[in-house]
Design a protein around this motif. Structure first.
Motif, PDB file in Angstrom:
ATOM      1  N   GLN A 230       0.937  -1.370   0.063  1.00  0.00           N
ATOM      2  CA  GLN A 230       0.048  -0.004   0.030  1.00  0.00           C
ATOM      3  C   GLN A 230       0.854   1.463  -0.051  1.00  0.00           C
ATOM      4  OE1 GLN A 230      -2.671   0.232   3.191  1.00  0.00           O
ATOM      5  NE2 GLN A 230      -3.165   2.262   2.916  1.00  0.00           N
ATOM      6  N   HIS A 231       1.918   1.311   0.913  1.00  0.00           N
ATOM      7  CA  HIS A 231       2.904   2.301   0.794  1.00  0.00           C
ATOM      8  C   HIS A 231       3.653   2.563  -0.561  1.00  0.00           C
ATOM      9  CE1 HIS A 231       2.726   3.823   4.927  1.00  0.00           C
ATOM     10  NE2 HIS A 231       2.685   2.806   5.317  1.00  0.00           N
ATOM     11  N   LEU A 232       4.000   1.486  -1.097  1.00  0.00           N
ATOM     12  CA  LEU A 232       4.781   1.349  -2.421  1.00  0.00           C
ATOM     13  C   LEU A 232       3.778   2.227  -3.334  1.00  0.00           C
ATOM     14  CD1 LEU A 232       6.513  -1.829  -2.890  1.00  0.00           C
ATOM     15  CD2 LEU A 232       7.692   0.328  -2.697  1.00  0.00           C
ATOM     16  N   SER A 233       2.615   1.718  -3.500  1.00  0.00           N
ATOM     17  CA  SER A 233       1.554   2.213  -4.330  1.00  0.00           C
ATOM     18  C   SER A 233       1.147   3.745  -4.057  1.00  0.00           C
ATOM     19  CB  SER A 233       0.183   1.602  -4.390  1.00  0.00           C
ATOM     20  OG  SER A 233      -0.558   1.673  -3.330  1.00  0.00           O
ATOM     21  N   SER A 234       1.444   4.340  -3.073  1.00  0.00           N
ATOM     22  CA  SER A 234       1.030   5.687  -2.875  1.00  0.00           C
ATOM     23  C   SER A 234       2.268   6.632  -3.593  1.00  0.00           C
ATOM     24  CB  SER A 234       1.209   5.933  -1.130  1.00  0.00           C
ATOM     25  OG  SER A 234       2.406   5.867  -0.882  1.00  0.00           O
ATOM     26  N   PHE A 235       3.343   6.077  -3.793  1.00  0.00           N
ATOM     27  CA  PHE A 235       4.488   7.054  -4.383  1.00  0.00           C
ATOM     28  C   PHE A 235       4.963   6.550  -5.735  1.00  0.00           C
ATOM     29  CE2 PHE A 235       6.821   4.213  -1.638  1.00  0.00           C
ATOM     30  CZ  PHE A 235       8.253   4.162  -2.484  1.00  0.00           C
ATOM     31  N   ILE A 236       4.693   5.296  -6.061  1.00  0.00           N
ATOM     32  CA  ILE A 236       5.082   4.946  -7.469  1.00  0.00           C
ATOM     33  C   ILE A 236       3.976   3.998  -7.878  1.00  0.00           C
ATOM     34  CG2 ILE A 236       5.965   2.606  -6.200  1.00  0.00           C
ATOM     35  CD1 ILE A 236       8.176   2.724  -8.369  1.00  0.00           C
TER      36      ILE A 236
ATOM     37  N   LEU B 158       2.630   1.325  -9.919  1.00  0.00           N
ATOM     38  CA  LEU B 158       3.253   0.021 -10.024  1.00  0.00           C
ATOM     39  C   LEU B 158       2.711  -0.585 -11.112  1.00  0.00           C
ATOM     40  CD1 LEU B 158       2.323  -1.297  -6.237  1.00  0.00           C
ATOM     41  CD2 LEU B 158       4.421  -0.574  -7.264  1.00  0.00           C
ATOM     42  N   SER B 159       1.721   0.071 -11.973  1.00  0.00           N
ATOM     43  CA  SER B 159       1.260  -0.562 -13.211  1.00  0.00           C
ATOM     44  C   SER B 159       2.210  -0.310 -14.450  1.00  0.00           C
ATOM     45  CB  SER B 159      -0.360  -0.079 -13.309  1.00  0.00           C
ATOM     46  OG  SER B 159      -0.062   1.293 -13.658  1.00  0.00           O
TER      47      SER B 159
ATOM     48  N   TYR C 181       1.173  -5.482 -12.644  1.00  0.00           N
ATOM     49  CA  TYR C 181       0.948  -6.402 -13.810  1.00  0.00           C
ATOM     50  C   TYR C 181       1.529  -6.426 -14.992  1.00  0.00           C
ATOM     51  CZ  TYR C 181      -2.402  -2.663 -14.483  1.00  0.00           C
ATOM     52  OH  TYR C 181      -3.033  -1.482 -14.883  1.00  0.00           O
ATOM     53  N   ASN C 182       2.118  -5.266 -15.350  1.00  0.00           N
ATOM     54  CA  ASN C 182       3.067  -5.306 -16.582  1.00  0.00           C
ATOM     55  C   ASN C 182       4.553  -5.570 -16.249  1.00  0.00           C
ATOM     56  OD1 ASN C 182       1.141  -4.270 -18.503  1.00  0.00           O
ATOM     57  ND2 ASN C 182       0.844  -2.317 -17.393  1.00  0.00           N
ATOM     58  N   VAL C 183       4.854  -6.023 -15.135  1.00  0.00           N
ATOM     59  CA  VAL C 183       6.284  -6.438 -15.080  1.00  0.00           C
ATOM     60  C   VAL C 183       6.608  -7.621 -15.827  1.00  0.00           C
ATOM     61  CG1 VAL C 183       7.854  -7.700 -13.195  1.00  0.00           C
ATOM     62  CG2 VAL C 183       6.443  -5.659 -12.734  1.00  0.00           C
ATOM     63  N   ARG C 184       7.583  -7.864 -16.338  1.00  0.00           N
ATOM     64  CA  ARG C 184       8.041  -8.873 -17.449  1.00  0.00           C
ATOM     65  C   ARG C 184       9.394  -9.397 -16.900  1.00  0.00           C
ATOM     66  NH1 ARG C 184       6.096  -9.502 -22.260  1.00  0.00           N
ATOM     67  NH2 ARG C 184       7.981  -9.805 -23.537  1.00  0.00           N
ATOM     68  N   SER C 185      10.141  -8.926 -16.331  1.00  0.00           N
ATOM     69  CA  SER C 185      11.450  -9.189 -15.724  1.00  0.00           C
ATOM     70  C   SER C 185      11.318  -9.430 -14.155  1.00  0.00           C
ATOM     71  CB  SER C 185      12.750  -8.209 -16.139  1.00  0.00           C
ATOM     72  OG  SER C 185      12.728  -8.345 -17.560  1.00  0.00           O
ATOM     73  N   LEU C 186      11.765 -10.300 -13.671  1.00  0.00           N
ATOM     74  CA  LEU C 186      11.809 -10.735 -12.198  1.00  0.00           C
ATOM     75  C   LEU C 186      13.121 -11.159 -11.586  1.00  0.00           C
ATOM     76  CD1 LEU C 186       9.912 -10.519  -9.680  1.00  0.00           C
ATOM     77  CD2 LEU C 186       9.167 -12.792 -10.328  1.00  0.00           C
ATOM     78  N   VAL C 187      13.763 -10.577 -10.564  1.00  0.00           N
ATOM     79  CA  VAL C 187      15.330 -10.967 -10.391  1.00  0.00           C
ATOM     80  C   VAL C 187      15.106 -10.970  -8.970  1.00  0.00           C
ATOM     81  CG1 VAL C 187      17.725  -9.981 -10.175  1.00  0.00           C
ATOM     82  CG2 VAL C 187      16.188  -9.327 -12.054  1.00  0.00           C
ATOM     83  N   PHE C 188      15.817 -12.234  -8.245  1.00  0.00           N
ATOM     84  CA  PHE C 188      15.933 -12.451  -7.103  1.00  0.00           C
ATOM     85  C   PHE C 188      17.279 -12.550  -6.720  1.00  0.00           C
ATOM     86  CE2 PHE C 188      11.942 -14.239  -8.107  1.00  0.00           C
ATOM     87  CZ  PHE C 188      11.086 -13.758  -7.277  1.00  0.00           C
TER      88      PHE C 188
END
Length: 573
Positions: free
Chosen positions: A438-444, A446-447, A478-485
């Motif tokens: 929720q905090h992330l979505s308040s300033f970035i 995410l889509s 939901y538009n993230v295509r690359s995931l790095v761990f």
């Protein structure tokens, strides 16, 4: 009775269709229009036999790559981009197996990303005969670049038709490139410079109009008797200078900026050894044509000094020169370090200073862990101007800052609206706060994200809610295509249960990079996540035989191209 007209490409004259094709990229023509009908197929085939066209294979799926390669007429191509980056590993090797590079005789633009030395040698042997106007090379590792490659590069650089060059220099300064006496290059990009390269630039590139330099240390390198020889070839035509990822020594900055009076655009990003530098005096005296000045300076303060604060540092930028004449606005952030967790008695800065022009022109923006931020700005509208961060490409966030925001009921991050950032890097140094997403979505937004990186910095194995937060985050992003761990995030999150991990990965993820400690986990990922277009496995320790075993196992199941070294295996599926 009204007549009904049906519009179709087929009824247009061939010349008009070709003109339409000229406005489209090759990928669109082949993947969207081919096989619509037989007549259009015939037109497309004829077009590719006669037209001059450009191809960019960067970040392309292997299926699309193969389809497009069937149409290529090498003699007709004028621009080519190839890439061995993690999203397309082994692409250059595959391309060279399909085509003889000497057939691309009309190439005017050649861009190579993450290329290996052997492949670079093969291409450059023939590129010296191409009518190149633009050449861009970013090597996978140039530390062992051969003298043969340096010789070939020297021959290409001296060609009078070359106008745009991008090149990575060796970090140890051992390049054997012979620079031309007077180059016709107008746009130059260099990676990994030191001060010894500046005399080369000023001696040999007097025709430069734009200069971009990334990764350069101007502090540690102090050659005896160093002096930039501006005469007899001053750079009067240089109008744009961009220097990023620098360690700036301001005395050296003065020495070359004061001799480039033609500059209209200047961008400086990096660490600095003098935060209160008199920029107004330098610009008024030496840069009379400058109308665009973008900067982002970082400095660590190790001593307690009450005179160093955001108000005193921002004061020189409140003059009429900055506010009224130039309309340049500046912000200063001060981060006070919290040493409560410094158990190793390491000398750490008391403050972090970030002084930057707005709108922010950095491609990345950091939030410092365990810090308290104070801000001063010459802009009265900074908190309401949602476009301030629109140029930021990557945002770095620490979970402990989110934790502090939650416990103190402060939402300062909301003032920085990252509407267009495409990459998010989360460093996990505290358990995920309850309202983290929720905090992330308040300033970035995410889509808008395309890449998500999770970096594990947490010592204790305490991840009870991580999968829940992770799933929630990917649902909104939901538009993230690359995931790095990175590091052992997986072990702590899913108890080394790769099946559980795979169940968390949605179909919109196309590129995966992950640490692997069990070889069979790679098989599970390749079996379960069949929507992936590429995957990179990083081995926690050297696994010499793992890549061969996995490739042999995979070859009887799926078509794949790959690249490998001692600690990674990247597969293009």
């Amino acid at each position: 009775m009204s007549k009904r007209f049906i519009l179709s490409l087929n009824i247009l004259p061939i010349e008009v269709i070709y003109h339409i094709f000229d406005k489209l990229n090759v990928k669109t023509i082949i993947l969207s229009l081919y096989n619509v009908c037989k007549q259009l197929n015939t037109i497309i085939n004829a077009y590719f036999h006669n037209a001059r066209y450009q191809l960019n294979f960067d970040n392309m799926s292997k299926v699309d790559f193969i389809r497009i390669c069937r149409f290529i007429q090498p003699e007709n191509m004028i621009s080519l981009t190839l890439s061995d980056q993690p999203t397309t590993p082994g692409q250059i090797s595959l391309f060279l197996s399909l085509f003889s590079i000497e057939r691309f005789t009309q190439l005017r633009s050649l861009i190579l990303f993450c290329i290996e030395n052997d492949h670079l040698n093969i291409i450059l042997e023939h590129a010296i005969n191409f009518p190149l106007v633009l050449l861009s090379i970013q090597e996978k590792d140039n530390s062992h670049r051969s003298t043969t490659i340096d010789t070939l590069l020297s021959r290409i650089i001296e060609r009078p038709g070359l106008q745009n060059l991008t090149l990575s220099l060796k970090k140890d300064g051992s390049d054997q490139i012979k620079w031309p006496i007077s180059s016709t290059i107008q746009h130059l990009t260099l990676y990994h410079c030191d001060l010894s390269h500046f005399p080369i630039i000023f001696r040999h590139f007097s025709s430069l109009r734009t200069l971009f330099i990334k990764y350069c240390d101007m502090i540690d390198y102090e050659p005896i008797g160093f002096e930039i020889p501006f005469d007899p070839v001053p750079m009067h035509q240089l109008t744009s200078l961009i220097m990023e990822e620098f360690n700036f020594n301001m005395s050296k900055v003065i020495s070359f900026l004061s001799n480039i009076s033609s500059l209209t655009h200047l961008r400086l990003i990096g660490s600095i050894n003098e935060i209160d530098f008199p920029w107004e005096q330098l610009i008024q005296t030496n840069l009379p044509l400058l109308n665009q000045f973008e900067f982002s300076f970082y400095m660590n303060i190790y001593e307690d000094d009450s005179s160093i604060n955001t108000d005193t540092l921002i004061a020189p930028f409140r003059t009429p020169f900055w506010i009224k004449i130039k309309s340049w606005f500046v912000t200063c952030d001060q981060f006070i370090r919290d040493d409560d967790n410094n158990n190793n008695n390491i000398t750490r800065p008391k403050y972090d200073i970030h002084l930057y022009s707005i709108p922010v022109r950095n491609r990345y923006f950091h939030y410092y862990s365990q810090s308290i931020k104070t801000t001063s700005s010459t802009s009265t509208d900074i908190n309401n101007d949602i476009s301030v961060m629109d140029y930021v490409h990557t945002v770095y966030v620490n979970t402990d800052i989110m934790m502090a925001t939650t416990t103190t009921n402060e939402v300062r991050l909301q003032t920085c609206r990252f509407r267009k950032a495409s990459n998010l890097n989360i460093r996990i140094d505290n358990p995920w706060p309850v309202d983290f997403v929720q905090h992330l979505s308040s300033f970035i937004d995410l889509s808008h994200l395309e890449k998500l990186t999770l970096v594990d910095e947490l010592a204790e194995d305490f991840y009870p809610n991580t999968p829940i937060h992770f799933v929630t985050l990917l649902q909104q992003a939901y538009n993230v295509r690359s995931l790095v761990f990175k590091d052992k995030w997986l072990d702590k999150t899913c108890g080394s249960n790769m099946e559980n991990f795979c169940s968390l990965i949605p179909n919109h993820i196309k590129y995966l990079e992950i640490d692997i400690s069990i070889m069979d986990d790679m098989k599970i990922i390749l079996n379960r996540l069949d929507h992936l277009l590429s995957v990179t496995f990083r081995f926690i320790s050297r696994k010499q035989h793992w890549p061969n075993k996995i490739i042999k196992w995979l070859s009887i199941r799926r078509d794949a191209t790959y690249s490998t070294d001692l600690y990674t295996l990247s597969i293009w599926l």
